[in-house]
Design a protein around this motif. Structure first.
Motif, PDB file in Angstrom:
ATOM      1  N   ARG A   8       0.167   3.101 -11.602  1.00 47.19           N
ATOM      2  CA  ARG A   8      -0.815   2.117 -11.143  1.00 47.19           C
ATOM      3  C   ARG A   8      -1.193   2.332  -9.686  1.00 47.19           C
ATOM      4  NH1 ARG A   8       1.890  -3.564 -11.864  1.00 47.19           N
ATOM      5  NH2 ARG A   8       3.745  -2.326 -11.397  1.00 47.19           N
ATOM      6  N   PHE A   9      -0.237   2.868  -8.901  1.00 47.25           N
ATOM      7  CA  PHE A   9      -0.410   2.831  -7.453  1.00 47.25           C
ATOM      8  C   PHE A   9      -0.959   4.141  -6.894  1.00 47.25           C
ATOM      9  CE2 PHE A   9       3.400  -0.195  -7.659  1.00 47.25           C
ATOM     10  CZ  PHE A   9       2.564  -1.273  -7.910  1.00 47.25           C
ATOM     11  N   VAL A  10      -1.968   3.995  -6.058  1.00 47.53           N
ATOM     12  CA  VAL A  10      -2.525   5.126  -5.317  1.00 47.53           C
ATOM     13  C   VAL A  10      -1.708   5.292  -4.037  1.00 47.53           C
ATOM     14  CG1 VAL A  10      -4.546   5.930  -4.042  1.00 47.53           C
ATOM     15  CG2 VAL A  10      -4.836   4.691  -6.198  1.00 47.53           C
ATOM     16  N   VAL A  11      -1.318   6.524  -3.740  1.00 44.64           N
ATOM     17  CA  VAL A  11      -0.613   6.783  -2.490  1.00 44.64           C
ATOM     18  C   VAL A  11      -1.539   7.588  -1.585  1.00 44.64           C
ATOM     19  CG1 VAL A  11       1.381   7.880  -1.407  1.00 44.64           C
ATOM     20  CG2 VAL A  11       1.625   6.740  -3.615  1.00 44.64           C
ATOM     21  N   SER A  14      -2.515   5.948   5.782  1.00 44.65           N
ATOM     22  CA  SER A  14      -3.098   4.759   6.386  1.00 44.65           C
ATOM     23  C   SER A  14      -4.311   5.168   7.224  1.00 44.65           C
ATOM     24  CB  SER A  14      -2.054   4.063   7.251  1.00 44.65           C
ATOM     25  OG  SER A  14      -1.662   4.913   8.303  1.00 44.65           O
ATOM     26  N   PRO A  15      -5.192   4.281   7.591  1.00 47.75           N
ATOM     27  CA  PRO A  15      -5.224   2.867   7.227  1.00 47.75           C
ATOM     28  C   PRO A  15      -5.720   2.662   5.799  1.00 47.75           C
ATOM     29  CG  PRO A  15      -7.132   3.391   8.556  1.00 47.75           C
ATOM     30  CD  PRO A  15      -6.295   4.634   8.501  1.00 47.75           C
ATOM     31  N   HIS A  16      -5.295   1.525   5.222  1.00 46.44           N
ATOM     32  CA  HIS A  16      -5.609   1.267   3.820  1.00 46.44           C
ATOM     33  C   HIS A  16      -6.816   0.356   3.641  1.00 46.44           C
ATOM     34  CE1 HIS A  16      -1.817   3.250   3.102  1.00 46.44           C
ATOM     35  NE2 HIS A  16      -1.254   2.440   3.963  1.00 46.44           N
ATOM     36  N   VAL A  17      -7.355  -0.104   4.755  1.00 50.65           N
ATOM     37  CA  VAL A  17      -8.572  -0.916   4.689  1.00 50.65           C
ATOM     38  C   VAL A  17      -9.633  -0.262   5.574  1.00 50.65           C
ATOM     39  CG1 VAL A  17      -7.535  -3.134   4.120  1.00 50.65           C
ATOM     40  CG2 VAL A  17      -7.648  -2.399   6.509  1.00 50.65           C
TER      41      VAL A  17
ATOM     42  N   LEU B 322       2.629  -9.081  -9.775  1.00 48.49           N
ATOM     43  CA  LEU B 322       1.381  -8.482  -9.298  1.00 48.49           C
ATOM     44  C   LEU B 322       0.406  -8.399 -10.462  1.00 48.49           C
ATOM     45  CD1 LEU B 322       2.857  -5.400  -7.373  1.00 48.49           C
ATOM     46  CD2 LEU B 322       2.418  -7.684  -6.485  1.00 48.49           C
ATOM     47  N   ALA B 325      -2.801  -4.676  -9.222  1.00 45.65           N
ATOM     48  CA  ALA B 325      -2.576  -3.990  -7.953  1.00 45.65           C
ATOM     49  C   ALA B 325      -2.877  -2.507  -8.110  1.00 45.65           C
ATOM     50  CB  ALA B 325      -1.141  -4.191  -7.488  1.00 45.65           C
ATOM     51  N   ALA B 326      -3.653  -1.946  -7.156  1.00 41.71           N
ATOM     52  CA  ALA B 326      -3.962  -0.520  -7.190  1.00 41.71           C
ATOM     53  C   ALA B 326      -3.251   0.220  -6.081  1.00 41.71           C
ATOM     54  CB  ALA B 326      -5.465  -0.308  -7.068  1.00 41.71           C
ATOM     55  N   LYS B 327      -2.664  -0.556  -5.156  1.00 44.42           N
ATOM     56  CA  LYS B 327      -1.966   0.072  -4.048  1.00 44.42           C
ATOM     57  C   LYS B 327      -0.863  -0.858  -3.596  1.00 44.42           C
ATOM     58  CE  LYS B 327      -3.731   3.165  -0.634  1.00 44.42           C
ATOM     59  NZ  LYS B 327      -4.772   3.452   0.331  1.00 44.42           N
ATOM     60  N   LEU B 328       0.291  -0.280  -3.277  1.00 42.36           N
ATOM     61  CA  LEU B 328       1.412  -1.062  -2.780  1.00 42.36           C
ATOM     62  C   LEU B 328       1.786  -0.479  -1.420  1.00 42.36           C
ATOM     63  CD1 LEU B 328       3.441  -3.319  -3.796  1.00 42.36           C
ATOM     64  CD2 LEU B 328       5.031  -1.404  -4.059  1.00 42.36           C
ATOM     65  N   ILE B 329       1.871  -1.344  -0.410  1.00 46.84           N
ATOM     66  CA  ILE B 329       2.062  -0.864   0.946  1.00 46.84           C
ATOM     67  C   ILE B 329       3.275  -1.543   1.570  1.00 46.84           C
ATOM     68  CG2 ILE B 329       1.017  -0.773   3.253  1.00 46.84           C
ATOM     69  CD1 ILE B 329      -1.716  -1.103   1.606  1.00 46.84           C
ATOM     70  N   PRO B 333      -1.867  -3.278   6.412  1.00 43.43           N
ATOM     71  CA  PRO B 333      -2.885  -2.365   5.890  1.00 43.43           C
ATOM     72  C   PRO B 333      -3.341  -1.297   6.879  1.00 43.43           C
ATOM     73  CG  PRO B 333      -3.877  -4.447   6.486  1.00 43.43           C
ATOM     74  CD  PRO B 333      -2.399  -4.620   6.667  1.00 43.43           C
ATOM     75  N   LEU B 356      -2.834  -4.273  -2.771  1.00 41.30           N
ATOM     76  CA  LEU B 356      -4.295  -4.305  -2.689  1.00 41.30           C
ATOM     77  C   LEU B 356      -4.880  -4.034  -4.075  1.00 41.30           C
ATOM     78  CD1 LEU B 356      -5.005  -2.269   0.587  1.00 41.30           C
ATOM     79  CD2 LEU B 356      -5.014  -4.754   0.319  1.00 41.30           C
ATOM     80  N   GLU B 360     -10.384  -3.201  -3.053  1.00 44.62           N
ATOM     81  CA  GLU B 360     -10.057  -3.366  -1.636  1.00 44.62           C
ATOM     82  C   GLU B 360      -9.586  -2.065  -0.995  1.00 44.62           C
ATOM     83  OE1 GLU B 360      -8.289  -7.863  -1.489  1.00 44.62           O
ATOM     84  OE2 GLU B 360      -7.092  -6.368  -2.526  1.00 44.62           O
TER      85      GLU B 360
END
Lengths: 341, 442
Positions: A8-11, A14-17, B322, B325-329, B333, B356, B360
């Protein structure tokens, strides 16, 4: 990678925004900012304005697409920069120019001015100006053939001219004839609103300022280049006017005629080809101003905005190098001299 | 150093702070999870060496990892229980490091603690010893061992202690809640640090988007007799960064490659001050912290008091799970570390766990630089990120080093404002890694 990575998670780093600003949005805003000047062009030049603006926008986008295709590069025409180039090129053309010449201008502007260097971001010179100057040199007659224009005249009756105000002044000065205009308040107001002969997009300082206010509000241009550019021209014009009134025109006349506003607000401020820092903008604007005034006052051409901006474009890397900010924690001035590249 | 007469406006960016998601949530304590994974690499410097073996019973607060070098810190058992494993595990930044897995026994029985309520009459060296013993490190993000900072070389004179409550990262509210709920502990911790350093002047720096935190801290500072004040900083990311904060507060600029002590300042995060308080007054080592679990995919964003070693999975579960969620930080951010899974565990520096949604997250497509100069206007280090990123893209590391890539603080302002969405920070990290390797090999 971790073998138990969660799909599920994109790695990513940073920055993530992100602020949300995109190149396309900037280009779209520039197009929006040019709409008032386009409206004025349509009002005064009618069909010719529609014909040339359409030809240039379609031409530039087509050339951009063909070049990207030919070079097998994936970045397409979706960033809208070719649309901006097309509109700016059309704004720099006289209304009578044959369509095929405008298309030649598009090919030079986008092909030679931009894509040979690698496309958006890599061009050292403003593509629209490259196209315009190529046309000026290749088709000098067609590029200075203006439509008949009713103008206010010193004889207080309406006259018809086929010259631009700056062109008429140049001719009068070189042949020793009297000034073609009184440059009174009424005339200057007419010029300011756009009632003058000239290239499609340059005639109305009012419309250009309106659009530039939008770009300023959006934050895509800062005051530094336009103010130093126009200010330098005004200062020099005032100095020459004070010393030699017989062979010069008033300061206000300099500001509302020719391509100064179009150049200072829309072309000298091009992000790719102008310096990156505010201090650099000041140097760049002042340089454009000096060159423009020198060409107008003493040069062979009546107008020098295009050449000035292109010459200063060539100086941009140098200006960038010498106007770097001071690095935090390093005393003294900018670190320009220490770099190797 | 000659003081500068003119201070250029500090540079930075104003990202949407999104703190409202969790700011109103009082700190809740997470029940003991079924397993705790305590990393030995929770601080800057050499990882600690595990001193327990599989099967061994440990008590809460017992040392399980010993500092291995001058810049290193001890690690302690967050609860009582049994060591299930001592093995390498991926850290939050990626590379593996030794970790101790502890299965709690539910007793939560403390080891013997030695409180020191009479700290005002205790010599500085003894207090530093206690702080070192408690494994206190900078909890704002860098994780620099606090006891090392508290022993400046004799030629460095520190005149000002700054307690950092800026919390300029968007989303995070852990420090904010701590300031609201526990201002006295923070202030006592600050007084202990000031006492150790013999510093007369204390400043508590808080951004002006947290007026109630400013009021809470001002309330406890008022009774202090010396020169102490709460300073409201303009809200500007990255004003919580140590060097930027010193300049904003004192007008002093830490020289390139230098430390705050070079300009007579020392900065400690509010949570660190709190940990110093605990280490000295109760003798408790640093085994828990407040973590903000937030983001739109988090069903019930919270500020959670969690033991070090708590899995992100347990935190997410405590907050309703969650959704999408597409991203875990780990962290915020702007500078946080993207995690490949929920297997990561809370460390001493983990101030937040942020999820996120896909809309986002920033897109990956990047265009050539269009020379807009927005990164230069944003860079708090005074660099020209546009130029550096071009050099680094062309792998011209020499040129990047000459343009001071080592002064980059990786705050991410340049990438945040870049309309071409260039991966600037990634470029800078490559440049910095190259320059660091070069200076090591010399």
């Amino acid at each position: 990678m971790n073998p138990q990575a969660d799909p599920r998670f994109v790695v990513s780093p940073s920055p993530h925004v992100h602020s949300g600003v995109t190149v396309r949005r900037i280009m779209l805003d520039v197009v929006i900012a040019m709409l008032p000047a386009l409206a004025v062009a349509l009002w005064f030049f009618g069909w010719n304005a529609l014909r040339l603006v359409s030809a240039c926008v379609v031409g530039c986008v087509a050339v951009e697409w063909l070049c990207r295709r030919g070079m097998r590069r994936d970045i397409g025409v979706t960033d809208l920069s070719a649309v901006v180039t097309g509109m700016l090129l059309a704004f720099n053309l006289p209304p009578t120019l044959p369509t095929w010449m405008a298309v030649v201008g598009c090919a030079v502007a986008v092909g030679l001015g931009k894509q040979v260097f690698g496309g958006i971001g890599y061009n050292p010179f403003n593509p629209a100006l490259v196209g315009r100057v190529a046309l000026t040199i290749s088709f000098p007659v067609a590029m200075t053939r203006w439509t008949p224009w009713r103008v206010p005249s010193p004889l207080s009756i309406e006259a018809v001219t086929t010259a631009t105000p700056l062109g008429a002044v140049k001719t009068a000065l070189s042949s020793g004839e009297p000034m073609p205009y009184a440059f009174d308040g009424r005339t200057l107001l007419d010029f300011f609103l756009g009632n003058q002969n000239g290239c499609l997009g340059e005639v109305s300082a009012a419309a250009l300022l309106l659009g530039a206010a939008y770009l300023l509000a959006r934050g895509w241009i800062s005051w530094h280049i336009p103010v130093t550019y126009v200010g330098t021209v005004a200062l020099l014009a005032a100095a020459v006017r004070a010393t030699d009134p017989a062979h010069s025109i008033p300061v206000a006349a300099h500001l509302v005629t020719g391509g100064l506003m179009l150049g200072a607000l829309y072309m000298a401020t091009d992000m790719v080809t102008s310096p990156m820092t505010k201090r650099g903008h000041l140097v760049f604007g002042a340089g454009c101003g000096v060159l423009t005034f020198v060409i107008r006052q003493w040069g062979g051409y009546p107008e020098g905005v295009s050449f000035s901006i292109l010459l200063m474009n060539a100086c941009t890397p140098l200006i960038n190098r010498y106007t770097r900010p001071r690095v935090f924690g390093h005393g003294g001035r900018s670190p320009a001299r220490k770099t190797t590249a | 150093m000659v003081p500068r007469l003119f201070h250029a406006r500090p540079r930075g960016v104003h990202p949407d702070d999104r703190k409202a998601l969790s700011a109103a949530m009082p700190v809740e304590t997470l029940p003991l999870p079924s397993i705790l994974r305590v990393s030995m690499a929770q601080h800057l410097g050499a990882p600690a060496t595990p001193v327990v073996k599989k099967g061994e019973a440990v008590r809460r607060g017992q040392r399980i990892g010993a500092a291995s070098g001058f810049i290193s810190a001890h690690v302690h058992a967050p609860t009582s229980g049994t060591v299930k494993a001592v093995q390498d595990a991926p850290t939050l930044s990626g590379p593996p490091a030794p970790a101790v897995d502890i299965e709690p026994d539910g007793e939560d029985a403390w080891t013997d603690l030695q409180p020191c309520p009479a700290w005002r009459n205790t010599p500085a060296a003894a207090l530093v010893e206690r702080i070192a013993e408690a494994g206190v490190v900078g909890m704002g993000g860098a994780g620099f061992p606090t006891h090392v900072k508290l022993q400046p070389p004799p030629e460095k004179h520190i005149d000002t202690l700054i307690i950092n409550g800026a919390e300029c990262e968007p989303y995070l509210t852990a420090d904010y809640r701590l300031m609201l709920e526990d201002p006295q502990r923070i202030w006592t911790g600050a007084c202990i640090i000031a006492h150790v350093l013999g510093v007369e002047r204390v400043r508590i720096a808080i951004e002006d988007n947290k007026p109630d935190a400013i009021a809470a801290m001002a309330g406890v500072v008022r009774e202090f007799k010396g020169d102490a004040a709460v300073v409201s900083l303009e809200t500007l990311y990255p004003q919580g960064a140590e060097k930027q904060q010193i300049r904003a507060l004192l007008g002093r600029e830490v020289p390139s490659g230098g430390l705050p002590m070079d300009v007579g300042a020392l900065v400690e995060n509010v949570a660190t001050a709190c940990a110093v308080h605990d280490a000295v007054l109760t003798g408790q080592p640093l085994i828990e912290r407040i973590v903000t679990v937030t983001g739109t995919p988090v069903q019930r964003p919270k500020n959670v008091r969690a033991r070090i070693g708590t899995c992100f999975n347990d935190l997410a579960g405590f907050c309703g799970g969650l959704k999408g969620a597409a991203k875990l930080i780990a962290g915020g951010p702007m500078m946080g570390l993207a995690q490949p899974s929920l297997d990561g565990a809370v460390t001493k520096t983990a101030s937040g766990v942020l999820a996120l949604a896909s809309e986002e997250c920033t897109a990956f497509e990047s265009l050539p630089c269009i020379g807009c100069g927005r990164c230069i206007a944003a860079c708090p280090a005074g660099l020209v990120p546009a130029e550096l990123s071009l050099y680094l893209e062309a792998e011209d590391y020499e040129a990047a080093a000459a343009c001071h890539v080592m002064d980059c603080i990786e705050c991410g302002c340049c990438a945040y404002v870049c309309p071409a969405r260039r991966p600037m920070v990634q470029h800078m990290r490559r440049g910095k890694a190259w320059a660091a390797a070069r200076s090591r090999s010399r």
